[in-house]
Design an enzyme around this catalytic site. Sequence first.
Site, short mmCIF file in Angstrom:
data_model
loop_
_atom_site.label_atom_id
_atom_site.label_comp_id
_atom_site.label_asym_id
_atom_site.label_seq_id
_atom_site.Cartn_x
_atom_site.Cartn_y
_atom_site.Cartn_z
N ASP A 187 3.33 -37.43 9.90
CA ASP A 187 3.33 -38.67 9.68
C ASP A 187 3.63 -38.72 8.26
O ASP A 187 3.03 -38.23 7.44
CB ASP A 187 1.93 -39.62 10.17
N GLU A 271 8.94 -39.36 12.46
CA GLU A 271 9.27 -40.64 12.73
C GLU A 271 10.69 -40.94 12.01
O GLU A 271 11.14 -40.60 11.14
CB GLU A 271 8.16 -41.58 11.94
N CYS A 343 -12.12 -45.71 18.83
CA CYS A 343 -11.41 -46.40 19.97
C CYS A 343 -12.70 -46.79 20.88
O CYS A 343 -13.45 -46.06 21.00
CB CYS A 343 -10.51 -45.35 20.49
N CYS A 345 -12.84 -45.68 23.72
CA CYS A 345 -13.15 -44.57 24.71
C CYS A 345 -14.10 -43.72 23.84
O CYS A 345 -14.64 -42.81 24.44
CB CYS A 345 -11.99 -43.86 24.97
N ASP A 352 -4.22 -41.22 9.82
CA ASP A 352 -2.83 -40.85 9.83
C ASP A 352 -2.74 -39.58 10.64
O ASP A 352 -1.64 -39.43 11.19
CB ASP A 352 -2.76 -40.23 8.21
ZN LIG Z 1 -9.24 -44.28 23.11
#
Ligand SMILES: [Zn+2]
Length: 401
Positions: A187, A271, A343, A345, A352
């Site tokens: 990245d 990318e 997140c 989760c 990054d």
């Molecule tokens: Zn997640």
Amino acid sequence: MTRAVKRAFKFRFYPTDAQAAQLSRTFGCVRLVYNMALQARTEAWTLRRERINYNATSALLTAWKKTDELAFLNEVSSVPLQQALRHLQTAFTDFWARRAQHPRFKSKKRSRRSAEYTASAFRWRDGTLTLAKMTEPLDVVWSRPLPQGCTPSTVTVSQDAAGRWFVSLLCDDTITPTPAAGAVGIDAGIDSLLTLSTGEKITNPRHERADRKRLARAQRDLARKQKGSANRAKARIKLARIHARITDRRHDHLHKLTTRLVRETQTIVIEDLAVRNMVKNHRLARAISDAAWRQLRTMLEYKTAWHGRTLIAVDRWFPSTRLCSTCGALAQPMPLDVREWTCRCGALHDRDVNAARNILAAGLAVTACGDDVRPQRESSRTGQSSAKQEHPRATKGIPVL
Ligand SMILES: [Zn+2]
């Protein structure tokens, strides 16, 4: 097993006054011929819907040389002028293939001063290089060895904005590829130069921060100087020197890095940052990191080809930053200063590293699905779509800029 490759070796050289004058004249003629041929091609197309190819521009060049106004074109070697027409042909081919913008006129101030000589226009003997229309060989600083018994097929002479002269020799070389395994995603950042999916962060070259400050100051100095004054010319050279130093350090840094990556890894995923989206941003830091990114990509392209590695470029629209690399959920857009996020989760992400992991996953999906994966745009820009089912468009093999 060894592999035959073409490799460019670049050296500094110090021309005599006569050589410098001859080369400056050649650069000027190269620029003029390129611009006149571009004009002719553009006019033929816009006025008569007629496509002029390389051969036609070559015939035009012959005609130009016979006129009184352009007779001076005969004073320089004809080969660099022909090569300029070939470069223009390539620029149009890239344009028609939608890989590049329409070719633009070369400007006296901004365009690279360079001239390309093919084998008929230079003499290579006992390690000395003599260009056409010159009597003495170039005083080259052979800072590293050329491959044993190599004879350059093409020689490119250039001068940078800081006034330094360079010669680049294209030689046949051999490479012995070594086996490697594994895959890595990369990245591009602004804070750290690059972030790898392994979690490794590659920082900017040493001194770059200080150099950038100096660069900004030199730019302000230049802006304050009166147009056309001697002080302005001096300020411009000073600015160019700082630029050159930053570029050189970057170049070395990126060379070492790409060599290591290609040696260690079989598959590299990057990318596909579209150049046309990037050039609009005039901020200094951005401009420098964009230039570095293009360089990195070019180096990865030829080095992966040399070593039989796979380079994959995944599409830019892919929301790599806010897609959880653990569960695949898409987070809300986040401002640039958010360096870490959690997140739903429960996974805690470095922004990054998470992006690099997503780039890697996208690239590996491409290799699993085959070469030609069609784009499937994000189903909902705001929704929590299951992004794991997306197949970002990507190109396997050597991507084109
Ligand atoms: Zn997640």
